[in-house]
Design a protein around this motif. Structure first.
Motif, PDB file in Angstrom:
ATOM      1  N   ALA A   1       0.799  -1.222   0.000  1.00  0.00           N
ATOM      2  CA  ALA A   1       0.000   0.000   0.000  1.00  0.00           C
ATOM      3  C   ALA A   1       0.837   1.280   0.000  1.00  0.00           C
ATOM      4  N   PHE A   2       2.003   1.253   0.645  1.00  0.00           N
ATOM      5  CA  PHE A   2       2.741   2.497   0.874  1.00  0.00           C
ATOM      6  C   PHE A   2       4.172   2.518   0.349  1.00  0.00           C
ATOM      7  N   SER A   3       4.699   1.420  -0.160  1.00  0.00           N
ATOM      8  CA  SER A   3       6.088   1.362  -0.637  1.00  0.00           C
ATOM      9  C   SER A   3       7.019   2.119   0.308  1.00  0.00           C
ATOM     10  N   PRO A   4       7.065   1.711   1.567  1.00  0.00           N
ATOM     11  CA  PRO A   4       7.810   2.494   2.558  1.00  0.00           C
ATOM     12  C   PRO A   4       9.318   2.481   2.356  1.00  0.00           C
ATOM     13  N   ALA A   5       9.936   3.596   2.737  1.00  0.00           N
ATOM     14  CA  ALA A   5      11.391   3.689   2.777  1.00  0.00           C
ATOM     15  C   ALA A   5      11.903   2.967   4.017  1.00  0.00           C
ATOM     16  N   GLU A   6      11.059   2.894   5.033  1.00  0.00           N
ATOM     17  CA  GLU A   6      11.388   2.202   6.281  1.00  0.00           C
ATOM     18  C   GLU A   6      10.109   1.605   6.844  1.00  0.00           C
ATOM     19  N   LEU A   7      10.210   0.374   7.334  1.00  0.00           N
ATOM     20  CA  LEU A   7       9.069  -0.282   7.968  1.00  0.00           C
ATOM     21  C   LEU A   7       9.588  -1.163   9.095  1.00  0.00           C
ATOM     22  N   THR A   8       9.146  -0.862  10.304  1.00  0.00           N
ATOM     23  CA  THR A   8       9.508  -1.653  11.474  1.00  0.00           C
ATOM     24  C   THR A   8       8.216  -2.084  12.150  1.00  0.00           C
ATOM     25  N   ILE A   9       8.099  -3.385  12.407  1.00  0.00           N
ATOM     26  CA  ILE A   9       6.909  -3.933  13.052  1.00  0.00           C
ATOM     27  C   ILE A   9       7.368  -4.725  14.268  1.00  0.00           C
ATOM     28  N   ARG A  10       6.808  -4.369  15.412  1.00  0.00           N
ATOM     29  CA  ARG A  10       7.186  -5.041  16.653  1.00  0.00           C
ATOM     30  C   ARG A  10       5.923  -5.586  17.332  1.00  0.00           C
ATOM     31  N   ASP A  11       5.960  -6.854  17.695  1.00  0.00           N
ATOM     32  CA  ASP A  11       4.851  -7.470  18.425  1.00  0.00           C
ATOM     33  C   ASP A  11       5.013  -7.138  19.906  1.00  0.00           C
ATOM     34  N   ASP A  12       4.133  -6.303  20.412  1.00  0.00           N
ATOM     35  CA  ASP A  12       4.167  -5.879  21.809  1.00  0.00           C
ATOM     36  C   ASP A  12       3.135  -6.612  22.658  1.00  0.00           C
ATOM     37  N   SER A  13       2.608  -7.699  22.165  1.00  0.00           N
ATOM     38  CA  SER A  13       1.519  -8.396  22.838  1.00  0.00           C
ATOM     39  C   SER A  13       1.843  -8.766  24.275  1.00  0.00           C
ATOM     40  N   GLU A  14       3.044  -9.247  24.521  1.00  0.00           N
ATOM     41  CA  GLU A  14       3.391  -9.714  25.866  1.00  0.00           C
ATOM     42  C   GLU A  14       3.353  -8.572  26.887  1.00  0.00           C
ATOM     43  N   LYS A  15       3.586  -7.363  26.436  1.00  0.00           N
ATOM     44  CA  LYS A  15       3.518  -6.206  27.332  1.00  0.00           C
ATOM     45  C   LYS A  15       2.095  -5.940  27.817  1.00  0.00           C
ATOM     46  N   HIS A  16       1.122  -6.558  27.156  1.00  0.00           N
ATOM     47  CA  HIS A  16      -0.291  -6.308  27.452  1.00  0.00           C
ATOM     48  C   HIS A  16      -0.971  -7.497  28.116  1.00  0.00           C
ATOM     49  N   ARG A  17      -0.184  -8.376  28.675  1.00  0.00           N
ATOM     50  CA  ARG A  17      -0.731  -9.538  29.385  1.00  0.00           C
ATOM     51  C   ARG A  17      -1.735  -9.052  30.435  1.00  0.00           C
ATOM     52  N   GLY A  18      -2.919  -9.656  30.421  1.00  0.00           N
ATOM     53  CA  GLY A  18      -3.962  -9.297  31.370  1.00  0.00           C
ATOM     54  C   GLY A  18      -4.851  -8.152  30.915  1.00  0.00           C
ATOM     55  N   HIS A  19      -4.527  -7.514  29.802  1.00  0.00           N
ATOM     56  CA  HIS A  19      -5.339  -6.414  29.279  1.00  0.00           C
ATOM     57  C   HIS A  19      -6.308  -6.930  28.231  1.00  0.00           C
ATOM     58  N   ALA A  20      -7.236  -6.100  27.867  1.00  0.00           N
ATOM     59  CA  ALA A  20      -8.233  -6.446  26.848  1.00  0.00           C
ATOM     60  C   ALA A  20      -7.553  -6.845  25.539  1.00  0.00           C
ATOM     61  N   GLY A  21      -8.064  -7.876  24.924  1.00  0.00           N
ATOM     62  CA  GLY A  21      -7.567  -8.315  23.628  1.00  0.00           C
ATOM     63  C   GLY A  21      -6.335  -9.189  23.667  1.00  0.00           C
TER      64      GLY A  21
END
Length: 90
Positions: A14-34
């Motif tokens: 969609a965006f042909s990015p010059a830079e793309l960083t994706i980080r899974d932060d799920s573990e930081k949200h243990r016990g939270h919604a979703g």
């Protein structure tokens, strides 16, 4: 294909990015919604693209949300976004 891979593929297309960083932060949200023990529910995305030139922050984020609608509808609970133009990232 993992959700991280799906996000990467769709944002590249969609965006042909010059830079793309994706980080899974799920573990930081243990016990939270979703939260799910298997992860891939909360992501941080930094994307630098000329496609964002002339757009304000809200328009850029809406464009990313549109590109990732299926992932947000299915599993991804939250996205933390940094949407920048190449000039802003320099």
């Amino acid at each position: 294909m993992t959700y991280r891979e799906r996000i990467e593929s769709k944002l590249n297309a969609a965006f042909s990015p010059a830079e793309l960083t994706i980080r899974d932060d799920s573990e930081k949200h243990r016990g939270h919604a979703g939260y799910r023990p298997e992860g891939e529910t909360h992501f941080h995305v930094r994307i630098v693209s000329a496609a964002f030139d002339g757009q304000n922050r809200v328009a850029r984020q809406r464009a990313v949300y549109r590109a990732l609608k299926a992932e947000l509808d299915e599993r991804v609970h939250a996205l933390s976004l940094e949407t920048l133009t190449p000039a802003e990232a320099a």
